[in-house]
Write an enzyme that holds these catalytic residues in place. Structure first.
Site, PDB file in Angstrom:
ATOM      1  N   GLN A   1      -6.997 -11.754   7.923  1.00 20.09           N
ATOM      2  CA  GLN A   1      -5.730 -12.393   8.126  1.00 20.09           C
ATOM      3  C   GLN A   1      -5.962 -13.739   8.795  1.00 20.09           C
ATOM      4  O   GLN A   1      -7.038 -13.975   9.344  1.00 20.09           O
ATOM      5  CB  GLN A   1      -4.834 -11.519   8.987  1.00 20.09           C
ATOM      6  CG  GLN A   1      -4.554 -10.143   8.367  1.00 20.09           C
ATOM      7  CD  GLN A   1      -3.374  -9.435   9.029  1.00 20.09           C
ATOM      8  OE1 GLN A   1      -2.631 -10.003   9.808  1.00 20.09           O
ATOM      9  NE2 GLN A   1      -3.226  -8.144   8.729  1.00 20.09           N
TER      10      GLN A   1
ATOM     11  N   GLU B   1      -4.913  -9.099   0.011  1.00 22.18           N
ATOM     12  CA  GLU B   1      -5.634  -8.775   1.254  1.00 22.18           C
ATOM     13  C   GLU B   1      -7.110  -8.648   0.895  1.00 22.18           C
ATOM     14  O   GLU B   1      -7.471  -7.810   0.063  1.00 22.18           O
ATOM     15  CB  GLU B   1      -5.127  -7.461   1.879  1.00 22.18           C
ATOM     16  CG  GLU B   1      -3.725  -7.564   2.435  1.00 22.18           C
ATOM     17  CD  GLU B   1      -3.270  -6.326   3.223  1.00 22.18           C
ATOM     18  OE1 GLU B   1      -4.133  -5.645   3.817  1.00 22.18           O
ATOM     19  OE2 GLU B   1      -2.059  -6.068   3.224  1.00 22.18           O
TER      20      GLU B   1
ATOM     21  N   GLU C   1       0.852  -1.207   0.000  1.00 21.90           N
ATOM     22  CA  GLU C   1       0.000   0.000   0.000  1.00 21.90           C
ATOM     23  C   GLU C   1       0.885   1.255   0.000  1.00 21.90           C
ATOM     24  O   GLU C   1       0.788   2.102   0.899  1.00 21.90           O
ATOM     25  CB  GLU C   1      -0.973  -0.017   1.190  1.00 21.90           C
ATOM     26  CG  GLU C   1      -1.924  -1.195   1.099  1.00 21.90           C
ATOM     27  CD  GLU C   1      -3.081  -1.175   2.095  1.00 21.90           C
ATOM     28  OE1 GLU C   1      -3.113  -0.308   2.984  1.00 21.90           O
ATOM     29  OE2 GLU C   1      -3.974  -2.045   1.965  1.00 21.90           O
TER      30      GLU C   1
HETATM   31  O1  AHR Z   1      -4.817  -6.054   7.336  1.00 19.04           O
HETATM   32  C1  AHR Z   1      -4.686  -4.866   8.060  1.00 19.04           C
HETATM   33  C2  AHR Z   1      -4.088  -3.742   7.236  1.00 19.04           C
HETATM   34  O2  AHR Z   1      -4.945  -3.430   6.177  1.00 19.04           O
HETATM   35  C3  AHR Z   1      -2.779  -4.040   6.544  1.00 19.04           C
HETATM   36  O3  AHR Z   1      -1.694  -3.836   7.385  1.00 19.04           O
HETATM   37  C4  AHR Z   1      -2.767  -3.056   5.424  1.00 19.04           C
HETATM   38  O4  AHR Z   1      -2.044  -3.515   4.297  1.00 19.04           O
HETATM   39  C5  AHR Z   1      -4.229  -2.833   5.101  1.00 19.04           C
HETATM   40  O5  AHR Z   1      -4.558  -1.511   5.016  1.00 19.04           O
END
Ligand code: AHR
Length: 537
Positions: free
Chosen positions: A386, A336, A200
């Site tokens: 996650q 993600e 990001e």
């Molecule tokens: O998953 C949590 C956060 O979300 C990560 O660190 C980031 O890449 C995203 O904005």
């Protein structure tokens, strides 16, 4: 969920799947699925079923890593149950150490004798560095997962990146860093192939403009040492649907006289969180979020509407990349994704970004994986955000307590898609109708994906309707079935979730069916994820 709960919910599994010729069906089905066995989309990269672990909250510490002296059963400090469960779902890839953490991380803090590693403030939490590269590689080796590292572009120079590759991949005895790795437990190189160049980088990864990020990216991947391991670099894609980022990055990287070649870039990262449930009233990061557990019917559907947008992102990024990469050498890495709710439902307040996972999240996960399968020609990597104690977690733990969530069950059901040939499947079903801020709204009625591996067809289907089952005729074009097994994930309560006291409230039920023919019929329960494993004759 046990079998009794399913039957109570009005779903007689096993009785509702019938293979037959069209004339056999007395009543008309309300839906139809046509599986075009001879229309391949592409091979589903196993890595699409990957996971994300960040040094955040209780993902690593107390989640994955309990330490070698813990009373929690562990192998070399890694929670035993997580190793077993990741092997069960054939977890192909794990991304680490971030996330936003990556661009604040000095990898050298996490090597060497554990007792001598520095403690740092950390991006999200205090960082003891007892879990570093050797421990992450232990997790990968114990589970069979491919490592996918994210390098620090914001706050370390390209030389530090070279050195990380050297530590991981240089042959034993060839350099001081290779010797350090041997002292850390691995004489043999780790052979790490996948490297994200930051994370990001339009935001926490450095507030770069696309032009600046292109410059950094080019510098980081130029002449990096490979030690015989062809490295696969993943560039940080846009924030949300900011296609300007994609276009401008491509222009500065692949356009003009000083262009580099798309073949030097393996992947383009896309992040998509389902967080904005405010239906346009606000887009404020905190105010627009919904609740993980206390939600109404509108928010049930809203999650699926928002989750669907990842398909638009796949298509729009793909066509923007094509302007500079006509042969599509760069694939997409949706590294993600998942729902992100308001704080308050974590199993322990110390679990930063922890939240409960309900049946709704299982449907969202299945919907996302089906989208990736339908775009098997485009998506090469996926990483669910996650793995444990965080956002769309597969597992929840607290000290020696450990449970699997409904999201885990989806990965377990869908693992037969890994490495299979995705084939086209057409879905036609009555649209869901519901009230959205006093206006009537609609949403698709049935969707899913199909793939073939050897003589087995895997058809996965989501029925998002909260109360109505869908009765579908399933036509196998150019093929015929000899038997089938059905696995279903559902519950009479759309808020259902697993807890330490009730760990199996949401779980799967499987039934074998012996029948044959090119046509089958199945009633998909309301609020369900279904997998049909069909043996092809
Ligand atoms: O998953 C949590 C956060 O979300 C990560 O660190 C980031 O890449 C995203 O904005």
């Amino acid at each position: 969920m046990n079998r009794r709960t399913v039957l109570k919910g009005g779903v007689a599994l096993g009785a509702s799947l019938v293979f037959a010729r069209p004339s056999v069906f007395a009543s008309a089905a309300d839906s139809r699925i046509e599986v075009l066995l001879n229309e391949p989309i592409g091979t589903i990269s196993p890595n699409v079923y990957g996971h994300f672990t960040e040094m955040l909250g209780a993902v690593i510490y107390d989640g994955v890593w309990v330490g070698e002296n813990s009373k929690v059963p562990n192998t070399g400090g890694i929670r035993k149950t997580i190793i077993e469960k990741l092997k069960q779902i054939k977890a192909p890839m794990i991304r680490w150490p971030g996330g936003c953490f990556a661009d604040s991380y000095d990898w050298t803090d996490g090597i060497g004798a554990p007792g001598k590693r520095p403690e740092r403030g950390g991006f999200w939490r205090g960082e003891p560095n007892t879990f570093g590269t050797p421990e992450f590689m232990r997790l990968c080796r114990l589970t069979g997962a491919e490592p996918y590292f994210a390098a620090n572009v914001r706050s370390l120079p390209a030389l530090a990146f070279d050195h990380w590759i050297e530590y991981c991949n240089a042959p034993a005895e060839k350099s001081s860093l290779a010797r350090t790795r041997a002292e850390d437990g691995s004489r043999e190189p780790y052979n790490v192939k996948y490297w994200g160049i930051g994370n990001e980088n339009w935001g926490c990864g450095g507030n770069f403009t696309p032009e600046q990020y292109s410059q950094e990216f080019r510098r980081f991947i130029a002449w990096t040492p490979s030690y015989g391991e062809p490295l696969k670099f993943i560039a940080a894609g846009p924030g949300g649907d900011d296609l300007d980022w994609t276009e401008l990055f491509c222009r500065h990287t692949f356009g003009g006289k000083h262009a580099i070649k798309p073949k030097d870039v393996f992947g383009w990262s896309i992040h998509w969180y389902t967080w904005d449930l405010a239906r346009g009233k606000t887009h404020d990061w905190d105010a627009a979020k919904g609740d993980a557990l206390a939600f109404d019917l509108t928010d049930w559907y809203e999650v699926f509407r928002e989750g669907d947008k990842v398909e638009d992102l796949i298509l729009s990024n793909w066509s923007t990349l094509a302007q500079y990469d006509r042969d599509h050498q760069i694939k997409l890495a949706v590294d993600e994704y998942g729902a992100w709710y308001k704080p308050g439902s974590a199993v322990d307040p110390s679990h930063g970004l922890g939240q409960q996972i309900t049946l709704r999240d299982a449907l969202l996960t299945a919907q996302s994986l089906d989208i990736f399968n339908r775009h098997a020609d485009k998506v090469a990597i996926g990483a669910c955000a996650q793995l444990i104690n965080c956002l769309n977690a597969l597992f929840l733990s607290y000290e020696d307590k450990f449970i699997v969530t409904p999201t885990f069950h989806v990965f377990d059901m869908y693992r037969s898609h890994q490495g299979a040939r995705a084939v086209r499947a057409e879905f036609s079903a009555p649209r869901v109708r519901y009230q959205r801020d006093n206006k009537s709204a609609t949403f698709w009625g049935l969707k899913g994906s199909a793939s073939v591996q050897g003589k087995t067809l895997t058809l996965t289907v989501v029925n998002p309707h909260a109360t109505e089952p869908r009765d579908a005729e399933i036509a196998l074009r150019d093929g015929s079935a000899t038997s089938a097994e059905v696995t279903t994930l559902t519950n009479a309560d759309i808020h259902a979730h697993n807890t330490f006291d009730h760990p199996d409230t949401v779980s799967t039920v499987s039934t074998k069916i012996m029948m044959s023919g090119p046509l089958l019929r199945y009633t998909f329960p309301s609020a369900s994820v279904t997998k049909l494993s069909v043996a092809l004759g």
